[in-house]
Design a protein around this motif. Sequence first.
Motif, PDB file in Angstrom:
ATOM      1  N   CYS A  89       1.046  -0.838  -0.252  1.00 31.39           N
ATOM      2  CA  CYS A  89       0.251   0.005  -0.291  1.00 31.39           C
ATOM      3  C   CYS A  89       0.835   1.397   0.335  1.00 31.39           C
ATOM      4  CB  CYS A  89      -0.908  -0.430   0.887  1.00 31.39           C
ATOM      5  SG  CYS A  89      -0.062   0.517   2.529  1.00 31.39           S
ATOM      6  N   HIS A  90       2.080   1.061   0.870  1.00 29.70           N
ATOM      7  CA  HIS A  90       3.451   2.238   0.708  1.00 29.70           C
ATOM      8  C   HIS A  90       2.603   3.340   1.076  1.00 29.70           C
ATOM      9  CE1 HIS A  90       5.731   0.339  -2.688  1.00 29.70           C
ATOM     10  NE2 HIS A  90       4.274   0.425  -3.828  1.00 29.70           N
ATOM     11  N   GLU A  91       1.246   3.724   2.254  1.00 30.43           N
ATOM     12  CA  GLU A  91       0.765   4.166   3.365  1.00 30.43           C
ATOM     13  C   GLU A  91       1.493   3.423   4.852  1.00 30.43           C
ATOM     14  OE1 GLU A  91      -3.239   4.954   2.149  1.00 30.43           O
ATOM     15  OE2 GLU A  91      -2.923   5.747   0.492  1.00 30.43           O
ATOM     16  N   CYS A  92       1.064   2.560   5.123  1.00 27.75           N
ATOM     17  CA  CYS A  92       1.145   1.843   6.120  1.00 27.75           C
ATOM     18  C   CYS A  92       2.462   2.073   6.926  1.00 27.75           C
ATOM     19  CB  CYS A  92       0.444   0.377   6.475  1.00 27.75           C
ATOM     20  SG  CYS A  92       1.853  -0.967   5.682  1.00 27.75           S
ATOM     21  N   CYS A 121       5.237  -0.399   5.406  1.00 28.08           N
ATOM     22  CA  CYS A 121       5.585  -0.301   3.734  1.00 28.08           C
ATOM     23  C   CYS A 121       5.932   0.977   4.279  1.00 28.08           C
ATOM     24  CB  CYS A 121       4.758   0.280   3.226  1.00 28.08           C
ATOM     25  SG  CYS A 121       3.597  -1.624   2.574  1.00 28.08           S
ATOM     26  N   CYS A 147       3.069  -5.085   5.317  1.00 25.65           N
ATOM     27  CA  CYS A 147       1.591  -4.071   5.192  1.00 25.65           C
ATOM     28  C   CYS A 147       0.822  -4.755   5.368  1.00 25.65           C
ATOM     29  CB  CYS A 147       1.745  -4.520   3.122  1.00 25.65           C
ATOM     30  SG  CYS A 147       0.755  -3.314   2.751  1.00 25.65           S
ATOM     31  N   ASP A 148       0.010  -3.460   6.489  1.00 24.50           N
ATOM     32  CA  ASP A 148      -0.714  -3.931   6.729  1.00 24.50           C
ATOM     33  C   ASP A 148      -2.202  -4.453   5.848  1.00 24.50           C
ATOM     34  OD1 ASP A 148      -0.109  -3.658   9.383  1.00 24.50           O
ATOM     35  OD2 ASP A 148       0.136  -1.622   9.199  1.00 24.50           O
ATOM     36  N   ASN A 149      -2.024  -3.732   4.675  1.00 25.39           N
ATOM     37  CA  ASN A 149      -2.869  -3.752   3.159  1.00 25.39           C
ATOM     38  C   ASN A 149      -2.009  -4.710   2.422  1.00 25.39           C
ATOM     39  OD1 ASN A 149      -4.625  -1.971   5.246  1.00 25.39           O
ATOM     40  ND2 ASN A 149      -3.315  -0.558   4.146  1.00 25.39           N
TER      41      ASN A 149
HETATM   42 ZN   LIG Z   1       1.840  -0.391   3.258  1.00 25.42          ZN
END
Ligand SMILES: [Zn+2]
Length: 250
Positions: free
Chosen positions: A9-12, A15, A23-25
């Motif tokens: 996701c590049h957001e958690c 990442c 990754c959490d997602n």
């Molecule tokens: Zn992530």
Amino acid sequence: MAVDPSLHCHECRYCRSGRGNLCDNWAAIGVTVPGGAAEFAVAPVANCVKLPEHIDVTDAALIEPLSCAVRGYDVLKSNLGSEVLIYGSGTMGLMMLELAKRTGAASVEVLDVNAQRLETAKLLGCTGAAARAEEFDRPGGWDVVIDATGNAGAIQDGLGRVAKGGTFLQFGVADYATTAVIEPYRIYNQEITITGSMAVLHSYERAAALFASGVLDPAVFISDRLPLEQYPQAIDQFKAGVGRKIVVQP
Ligand SMILES: [Zn+2]
């Protein structure tokens, strides 16, 4: 072209700290979105690795499992001259065998209850092959013990085979409910490391490069090639444990 199926996701938090495989997602092409079991598939440009001309793309499906094995070896940080024991001589165990040889293992011994599978490990040049670890005369254990089975019995046996200062790598995918007993005193007193490696992390492009250099012999690793129409048969054959990697060709 070969495609890293990982979709991070590049957001958690994971990442952002460079650990996208946690990754959490976590998502992946062919797992959470439609994948390669089709004539056409969509992939982000960043996931695509251009292959050299000499690579047959129908063999290149081996790069993804190899990238998991490369991640496993990244986690191990194996020293030159290590004594290595691998549980399981399915394709993942065999890939770990190939990487162990190339990362300077002094010996690589392979265990499997399936004698036919062990023959392939011998073909690939393992130091020893057996159904039980007792058959190897190594009372001090192994510096590196790798489970490539996910089987509770194998994992429990392997945890007890780690030499002083050695590492146990959980590489095989166990059932969620699987448990194993650890010996806290021995972990403390003998500085045993127990670790795991999950899927692919910054290892896909290196796996592609290794594959292009001939680290795996596709003729050994791919036992069957079926057309897309026979996808259900391929799944049945895989479940029955017959053969090694089965490539489905759209
Ligand atoms: Zn992530």
